[in-house]
Design a protein around this motif. Structure first.
Motif, PDB file in Angstrom:
ATOM      1  N   MET A   1     -30.982  49.191 -10.919  1.00  0.00           N
ATOM      2  CA  MET A   1     -30.801  49.775 -12.125  1.00  0.00           C
ATOM      3  C   MET A   1     -29.688  50.808 -11.890  1.00  0.00           C
ATOM      4  O   MET A   1     -28.685  50.814 -12.911  1.00  0.00           O
ATOM      5  N   ASP A   3     -27.215  50.915 -10.110  1.00  0.00           N
ATOM      6  CA  ASP A   3     -26.007  50.249  -9.585  1.00  0.00           C
ATOM      7  C   ASP A   3     -25.230  49.831 -11.122  1.00  0.00           C
ATOM      8  O   ASP A   3     -24.300  49.923 -11.365  1.00  0.00           O
ATOM      9  N   ASN A   4     -26.221  49.166 -11.755  1.00  0.00           N
ATOM     10  CA  ASN A   4     -25.683  48.788 -13.128  1.00  0.00           C
ATOM     11  C   ASN A   4     -25.528  50.234 -14.050  1.00  0.00           C
ATOM     12  O   ASN A   4     -24.275  50.034 -14.764  1.00  0.00           O
ATOM     13  N   ARG A  25     -21.651  41.514 -10.194  1.00  0.00           N
ATOM     14  CA  ARG A  25     -22.848  42.183  -9.969  1.00  0.00           C
ATOM     15  C   ARG A  25     -23.580  42.553 -11.315  1.00  0.00           C
ATOM     16  O   ARG A  25     -24.662  43.053 -11.148  1.00  0.00           O
ATOM     17  N   GLY A  26     -23.239  42.580 -12.488  1.00  0.00           N
ATOM     18  CA  GLY A  26     -24.009  42.989 -13.624  1.00  0.00           C
ATOM     19  C   GLY A  26     -25.178  42.304 -14.002  1.00  0.00           C
ATOM     20  O   GLY A  26     -25.305  41.160 -13.654  1.00  0.00           O
ATOM     21  N   SER A  27     -26.157  43.069 -14.511  1.00  0.00           N
ATOM     22  CA  SER A  27     -27.447  42.523 -14.920  1.00  0.00           C
ATOM     23  C   SER A  27     -27.123  42.198 -16.533  1.00  0.00           C
ATOM     24  O   SER A  27     -27.150  43.145 -17.084  1.00  0.00           O
ATOM     25  N   MET A  28     -27.497  40.884 -17.061  1.00  0.00           N
ATOM     26  CA  MET A  28     -27.691  40.775 -18.518  1.00  0.00           C
ATOM     27  C   MET A  28     -28.910  41.699 -18.846  1.00  0.00           C
ATOM     28  O   MET A  28     -28.914  42.067 -20.033  1.00  0.00           O
ATOM     29  N   LEU A  29     -29.946  41.588 -18.081  1.00  0.00           N
ATOM     30  CA  LEU A  29     -31.021  42.217 -18.646  1.00  0.00           C
ATOM     31  C   LEU A  29     -31.032  43.851 -18.926  1.00  0.00           C
ATOM     32  O   LEU A  29     -31.091  44.409 -19.978  1.00  0.00           O
ATOM     33  N   PHE A  30     -30.130  44.401 -18.023  1.00  0.00           N
ATOM     34  CA  PHE A  30     -29.701  45.799 -18.189  1.00  0.00           C
ATOM     35  C   PHE A  30     -28.842  46.001 -19.170  1.00  0.00           C
ATOM     36  O   PHE A  30     -29.012  46.824 -20.065  1.00  0.00           O
ATOM     37  N   SER A  84     -23.274  33.650 -20.519  1.00  0.00           N
ATOM     38  CA  SER A  84     -23.900  34.505 -20.030  1.00  0.00           C
ATOM     39  C   SER A  84     -23.102  35.858 -19.480  1.00  0.00           C
ATOM     40  O   SER A  84     -23.366  36.848 -19.548  1.00  0.00           O
ATOM     41  N   SER A  85     -22.017  35.434 -18.729  1.00  0.00           N
ATOM     42  CA  SER A  85     -21.105  36.368 -18.252  1.00  0.00           C
ATOM     43  C   SER A  85     -20.466  37.189 -19.330  1.00  0.00           C
ATOM     44  O   SER A  85     -20.188  38.515 -19.261  1.00  0.00           O
ATOM     45  N   THR A  88     -23.203  39.564 -20.869  1.00  0.00           N
ATOM     46  CA  THR A  88     -23.127  40.679 -20.056  1.00  0.00           C
ATOM     47  C   THR A  88     -22.014  41.654 -20.288  1.00  0.00           C
ATOM     48  O   THR A  88     -22.270  43.011 -20.393  1.00  0.00           O
TER      49      THR A  88
END
Length: 158
Positions: A1, A3-4, A25-30, A84-85, A88
């Motif tokens: 978290m 890192d995001n 490295r990004g998170s779609m959830l974050f 998704s990319s 994000t």
């Protein structure tokens, strides 16, 4: 978290490099949770809209619209690969653009503050398109100039 969160903050001073790292490295959830958290903020002024509607509009209207427009102007778009990319990167961009607008609007009320946030969002999406699709500057700018069209269409239908 953490890192995001660093990637989100990095969008303010190194947007091109941050967008590349978000893609890797990004998170779609974050990114999705960040949009929701910022949407809940008291200064955002959503009015009659719910806290989840910015994320819904980004995910269901804006990103698919950008993918469609990108395909029409000649970008090699594959919805399954790129959705998704791009979502994000778009959600992180929206959060990075709206958060300063919220903070400044709590002190200084002006339509120019929101206009500045919108232009900053467009600038971040420019970097997102260059990163996700490898698009040139002209193509990215063209897609951004047309990217508001899906939102207008949904405004008439909503």
């Amino acid at each position: 978290m953490i890192d995001n969160l660093k990637l989100l903050v990095r969008l303010w001073w190194q947007p091109a490099a941050a967008m590349s790292d978000i893609l890797d490295r990004g998170s779609m959830l974050f990114a999705s949770l960040a949009v929701i958290v910022v949407s809940i903020g008291p200064s955002f002024g959503l009015g009659r809209f719910s806290f989840y509607q910015p994320l819904l509009l980004l995910a269901v209207v804006y990103v698919p619209g950008v993918l469609l427009i990108g395909g029409l102007v000649g970008l090699k778009v594959d919805f399954r690969r790129d959705y998704s990319s791009l979502l994000t990167c778009t959600a992180m961009s929206w959060t990075a653009a709206v958060l300063p607008v919220m903070l400044v609007s709590s002190i200084f009320q002006s339509p120019f503050v929101k206009l500045g946030g919108g232009l900053y969002f467009a600038g971040l999406i420019f970097f997102a398109l260059r990163t996700v699709f490898g698009a040139g500057n002209g193509t990215s700018a063209g897609v951004i100039c047309l990217s508001w069209l899906p939102l207008v269409v949904v405004g008439f239908l909503w």
